[in-house]
Design a protein around this motif. Structure first.
Motif, PDB file in Angstrom:
ATOM      1  N   PHE A  19      -7.181 -11.544 -12.281  1.00 28.81           N
ATOM      2  CA  PHE A  19      -6.183 -12.421 -11.673  1.00 28.81           C
ATOM      3  C   PHE A  19      -5.268 -11.623 -10.752  1.00 28.81           C
ATOM      4  O   PHE A  19      -4.873 -10.505 -11.056  1.00 28.81           O
ATOM      5  N   SER A  20      -4.957 -12.226  -9.617  1.00 25.40           N
ATOM      6  CA  SER A  20      -4.042 -11.595  -8.669  1.00 25.40           C
ATOM      7  C   SER A  20      -2.599 -11.785  -9.123  1.00 25.40           C
ATOM      8  O   SER A  20      -2.246 -12.835  -9.668  1.00 25.40           O
ATOM      9  N   LYS A  21      -1.781 -10.790  -8.881  1.00 22.02           N
ATOM     10  CA  LYS A  21      -0.367 -10.861  -9.251  1.00 22.02           C
ATOM     11  C   LYS A  21       0.376 -11.795  -8.292  1.00 22.02           C
ATOM     12  O   LYS A  21      -0.143 -12.194  -7.243  1.00 22.02           O
ATOM     13  N   LYS A  22       1.603 -12.124  -8.666  1.00 16.68           N
ATOM     14  CA  LYS A  22       2.431 -12.984  -7.829  1.00 16.68           C
ATOM     15  C   LYS A  22       2.633 -12.328  -6.466  1.00 16.68           C
ATOM     16  O   LYS A  22       2.984 -11.149  -6.375  1.00 16.68           O
ATOM     17  N   GLY A  23       2.386 -13.088  -5.422  1.00 14.31           N
ATOM     18  CA  GLY A  23       2.531 -12.565  -4.075  1.00 14.31           C
ATOM     19  C   GLY A  23       1.294 -11.863  -3.547  1.00 14.31           C
ATOM     20  O   GLY A  23       1.248 -11.473  -2.380  1.00 14.31           O
ATOM     21  N   GLU A  24       0.286 -11.692  -4.410  1.00 15.76           N
ATOM     22  CA  GLU A  24      -0.968 -11.062  -4.000  1.00 15.76           C
ATOM     23  C   GLU A  24      -2.085 -12.099  -4.009  1.00 15.76           C
ATOM     24  O   GLU A  24      -2.018 -13.115  -4.706  1.00 15.76           O
ATOM     25  N   TRP A  25      -3.161 -11.819  -3.244  1.00 11.15           N
ATOM     26  CA  TRP A  25      -4.249 -12.785  -3.087  1.00 11.15           C
ATOM     27  C   TRP A  25      -5.590 -12.082  -3.163  1.00 11.15           C
ATOM     28  O   TRP A  25      -5.703 -10.904  -2.826  1.00 11.15           O
ATOM     29  N   ASN A  26      -6.568 -12.812  -3.612  1.00 14.74           N
ATOM     30  CA  ASN A  26      -7.947 -12.309  -3.610  1.00 14.74           C
ATOM     31  C   ASN A  26      -8.530 -12.552  -2.219  1.00 14.74           C
ATOM     32  O   ASN A  26      -9.085 -13.612  -1.945  1.00 14.74           O
ATOM     33  N   LEU A 293      -9.430 -22.687  -3.815  1.00 18.64           N
ATOM     34  CA  LEU A 293      -8.036 -22.391  -4.133  1.00 18.64           C
ATOM     35  C   LEU A 293      -7.908 -21.503  -5.369  1.00 18.64           C
ATOM     36  O   LEU A 293      -7.128 -20.551  -5.396  1.00 18.64           O
ATOM     37  N   LEU A 294      -8.684 -21.812  -6.402  1.00 20.16           N
ATOM     38  CA  LEU A 294      -8.631 -20.986  -7.613  1.00 20.16           C
ATOM     39  C   LEU A 294      -9.125 -19.572  -7.334  1.00 20.16           C
ATOM     40  O   LEU A 294      -8.580 -18.593  -7.866  1.00 20.16           O
ATOM     41  N   SER A 295     -10.153 -19.458  -6.504  1.00 19.57           N
ATOM     42  CA  SER A 295     -10.716 -18.144  -6.202  1.00 19.57           C
ATOM     43  C   SER A 295      -9.765 -17.283  -5.375  1.00 19.57           C
ATOM     44  O   SER A 295      -9.947 -16.065  -5.279  1.00 19.57           O
ATOM     45  N   MET A 296      -8.758 -17.887  -4.770  1.00 20.44           N
ATOM     46  CA  MET A 296      -7.752 -17.118  -4.042  1.00 20.44           C
ATOM     47  C   MET A 296      -6.876 -16.311  -4.991  1.00 20.44           C
ATOM     48  O   MET A 296      -6.231 -15.340  -4.578  1.00 20.44           O
ATOM     49  N   LYS A 297      -6.850 -16.738  -6.249  1.00 23.63           N
ATOM     50  CA  LYS A 297      -6.019 -16.065  -7.247  1.00 23.63           C
ATOM     51  C   LYS A 297      -6.822 -15.411  -8.369  1.00 23.63           C
ATOM     52  O   LYS A 297      -6.259 -14.664  -9.173  1.00 23.63           O
ATOM     53  N   MET A 298      -8.095 -15.706  -8.458  1.00 23.62           N
ATOM     54  CA  MET A 298      -8.912 -15.118  -9.523  1.00 23.62           C
ATOM     55  C   MET A 298     -10.275 -14.704  -8.986  1.00 23.62           C
ATOM     56  O   MET A 298     -10.890 -15.424  -8.210  1.00 23.62           O
ATOM     57  N   LYS A 299     -10.691 -13.526  -9.382  1.00 20.25           N
ATOM     58  CA  LYS A 299     -11.972 -12.989  -8.944  1.00 20.25           C
ATOM     59  C   LYS A 299     -12.972 -13.084 -10.087  1.00 20.25           C
ATOM     60  O   LYS A 299     -12.812 -12.452 -11.129  1.00 20.25           O
ATOM     61  N   VAL A 300     -13.997 -13.898  -9.893  1.00 22.37           N
ATOM     62  CA  VAL A 300     -15.034 -14.088 -10.904  1.00 22.37           C
ATOM     63  C   VAL A 300     -16.098 -13.022 -10.736  1.00 22.37           C
ATOM     64  O   VAL A 300     -16.493 -12.691  -9.612  1.00 22.37           O
ATOM     65  N   GLY A 301     -16.598 -12.500 -11.853  1.00 24.69           N
ATOM     66  CA  GLY A 301     -17.677 -11.523 -11.752  1.00 24.69           C
ATOM     67  C   GLY A 301     -17.878 -10.721 -13.012  1.00 24.69           C
ATOM     68  O   GLY A 301     -16.917 -10.247 -13.614  1.00 24.69           O
ATOM     69  N   ASN A 302     -19.113 -10.626 -13.437  1.00 29.24           N
ATOM     70  CA  ASN A 302     -19.499  -9.756 -14.552  1.00 29.24           C
ATOM     71  C   ASN A 302     -20.986  -9.467 -14.401  1.00 29.24           C
ATOM     72  O   ASN A 302     -21.672 -10.118 -13.597  1.00 29.24           O
ATOM     73  N   PRO A 303     -21.517  -8.491 -15.131  1.00 38.43           N
ATOM     74  CA  PRO A 303     -22.926  -8.109 -14.961  1.00 38.43           C
ATOM     75  C   PRO A 303     -23.921  -9.251 -15.155  1.00 38.43           C
ATOM     76  O   PRO A 303     -24.930  -9.326 -14.442  1.00 38.43           O
ATOM     77  N   VAL A 304     -23.633 -10.150 -16.088  1.00 42.56           N
ATOM     78  CA  VAL A 304     -24.566 -11.255 -16.347  1.00 42.56           C
ATOM     79  C   VAL A 304     -24.592 -12.223 -15.162  1.00 42.56           C
ATOM     80  O   VAL A 304     -25.662 -12.651 -14.716  1.00 42.56           O
ATOM     81  N   LEU A 305     -23.419 -12.566 -14.638  1.00 44.51           N
ATOM     82  CA  LEU A 305     -23.360 -13.468 -13.482  1.00 44.51           C
ATOM     83  C   LEU A 305     -24.000 -12.832 -12.255  1.00 44.51           C
ATOM     84  O   LEU A 305     -24.666 -13.511 -11.469  1.00 44.51           O
ATOM     85  N   ARG A 306     -23.790 -11.528 -12.081  1.00 48.63           N
ATOM     86  CA  ARG A 306     -24.426 -10.844 -10.940  1.00 48.63           C
ATOM     87  C   ARG A 306     -25.941 -10.886 -11.073  1.00 48.63           C
ATOM     88  O   ARG A 306     -26.658 -11.054 -10.086  1.00 48.63           O
ATOM     89  N   PHE A 307     -26.423 -10.727 -12.291  1.00 50.52           N
ATOM     90  CA  PHE A 307     -27.864 -10.791 -12.545  1.00 50.52           C
ATOM     91  C   PHE A 307     -28.398 -12.186 -12.237  1.00 50.52           C
ATOM     92  O   PHE A 307     -29.388 -12.348 -11.509  1.00 50.52           O
ATOM     93  N   LEU A 308     -27.740 -13.213 -12.747  1.00 52.06           N
ATOM     94  CA  LEU A 308     -28.180 -14.590 -12.521  1.00 52.06           C
ATOM     95  C   LEU A 308     -28.092 -14.978 -11.049  1.00 52.06           C
ATOM     96  O   LEU A 308     -28.905 -15.758 -10.553  1.00 52.06           O
TER      97      LEU A 308
END
Length: 377
Positions: A19-26, A293-308
């Motif tokens: 998650f991005s901090k307040k005032g920061e963006w993904n 909009l949600l992705s602007m504040k949170m970065k999704v990603g893990n090894p399983v999702l990258r594999f899929l």
């Protein structure tokens, strides 16, 4: 026990989220890595969507209905909408950043679609032969009853058309306005064709998302900056809109019959579907905006999702084979499956356990074939 799968899906999506901090963006919310990770999750949801159609959908024989996956019965088309949205976004971005993009377009973009399509189509031909079902390639201009040999193949002609339109519009005409116009007119023609000849709404209820992705990609920086302003308010409005449209789209058929005060017939049922299409059209846009909009504040990603995320198309094409093999019927009622798995959690486990490794193996073949066919630099 079905609840275990809901927990597993939540862990799959949120494990490793930053998650991005307040005032920061993904700033890389639509980057290749994050997009692939999320589409890997979307592919799994589509698998659950089709498994739900074999276990708890309203049209399933009541004797064989098994509850548990009900929420996924109508969860497929917004996921497909995300695929088309990200495809349009990614194609435009690649076209603008890679000088030889259109020279390598056919072997890089089209061949990898055709190979798994043809192979899985052959599997369905064999399954139909095994169950003594006729193999008929129907006239596309026939009105109604557009059953296909591969039950979930509708996505392929749609995406191939969109890719060809993109190639013509942006590769041959060169100008962005001409490319956007070409894709818009072609998408409109596809929708008109499907409605004219009575195709189910799933054939065309997400086609507009490809053009939406192109437009967002073209104005990416301006759009991202505009979304920062009053971000919380915009997020709340999009959440409310998406929730309202989701509920309305699901109930649209019943609403239509109450408004028109007509009895259900096949013709009226299709009119009700077209009525629902309007809400589905808007809902897929709202769903994509919610993700953005949600992705602007949170970065999704893990090894399983990258594999899929590496073999989403192959997984889409293959998983239906096992949905049929272990569901209560195969391809058409009352044809029995290879082996009926009555227990829903076990059914999910078997379908995924068979689909994922085979889809991954097919993706390797796919990539090697594509490399052999690419022109040398």
């Amino acid at each position: 026990m079905v609840a275990v799968w809901y927990v597993a899906l939540a862990v799959l999506l949120f494990f490793g989220v930053k998650f991005s901090k307040k005032g920061e963006w993904n700033e890389g919310n639509m980057s290749f890595d994050q997009t692939k990770c999320f589409l890997g999750f979307c592919a799994i949801i589509i698998c659950f969507h089709h498994m739900a159609q074999f276990t708890c959908a309203s049209w399933v024989n009541p004797y064989f209905q098994r509850k548990g996956l009900d929420i996924f019965v109508t969860a497929g088309y917004p996921m497909v909408g995300m695929f088309l949205f990200c495809s349009g976004f990614g194609l435009y971005k690649s076209a603008k950043s890679k000088p030889d993009f259109f020279k390598r377009f056919i072997p890089v973009r089209l061949i990898p679609i055709l190979i798994p399509t043809i192979l899985t189509e052959l599997v369905y031909v064999c399954l139909r032969h095994l169950r003594h079902l006729p193999v008929r390639f129907k006239n596309p201009f026939m009105t109604g009853n557009h059953d296909t040999v591969h039950p979930f193949i509708w996505f392929i002609p749609c995406v191939l058309l969109l890719y060809i339109l993109f190639y013509i519009g942006f590769g041959l005409f060169k100008k962005d306005w001409a490319g956007i116009l070409t894709v818009a007119l072609g998408s409109g023609a596809w929708i008109f064709f499907c409605i004219r000849y009575g195709y189910g709404t799933w054939w065309f209820n997400t086609v507009h998302m490809f053009l939406f992705g192109i437009i967002i990609s073209k104005y990416e920086k301006k759009f991202f900056e505009s979304c920062k302003k009053l971000y919380v308010l915009k997020l709340i409005l999009v959440i409310v809109a998406a929730a309202a449209l989701w509920v309305t789209a699901d109930a649209a058929g019943n609403i239509y019959f109450k408004i028109t005060k007509t009895m259900w017939t096949e013709a009226n049922g299709y009119k009700a579907d077209l009525f629902a299409w309007g809400f589905q059209f808007l809902y897929t846009i709202a769903f994509a905006m919610l993700y953005y909009l949600l992705s602007m504040k949170m970065k999704v990603g893990n090894p399983v999702l990258r594999f899929l995320g590496k073999f989403t198309l192959e997984l889409y094409l293959i998983h239906g084979i096992f949905c049929n093999m272990f569901g209560y019927y195969m391809i058409k009622e009352p044809k029995p499956p290879i082996y009926y798995i009555e227990n829903v959690p076990l059914y999910v486990l078997v379908v995924l356990a068979c689909s994922i490794p085979i889809a991954f193996g097919l993706s390797i073949v796919d990539k090697k074939a594509g490399k052999l066919l690419r022109p040398k630099k």
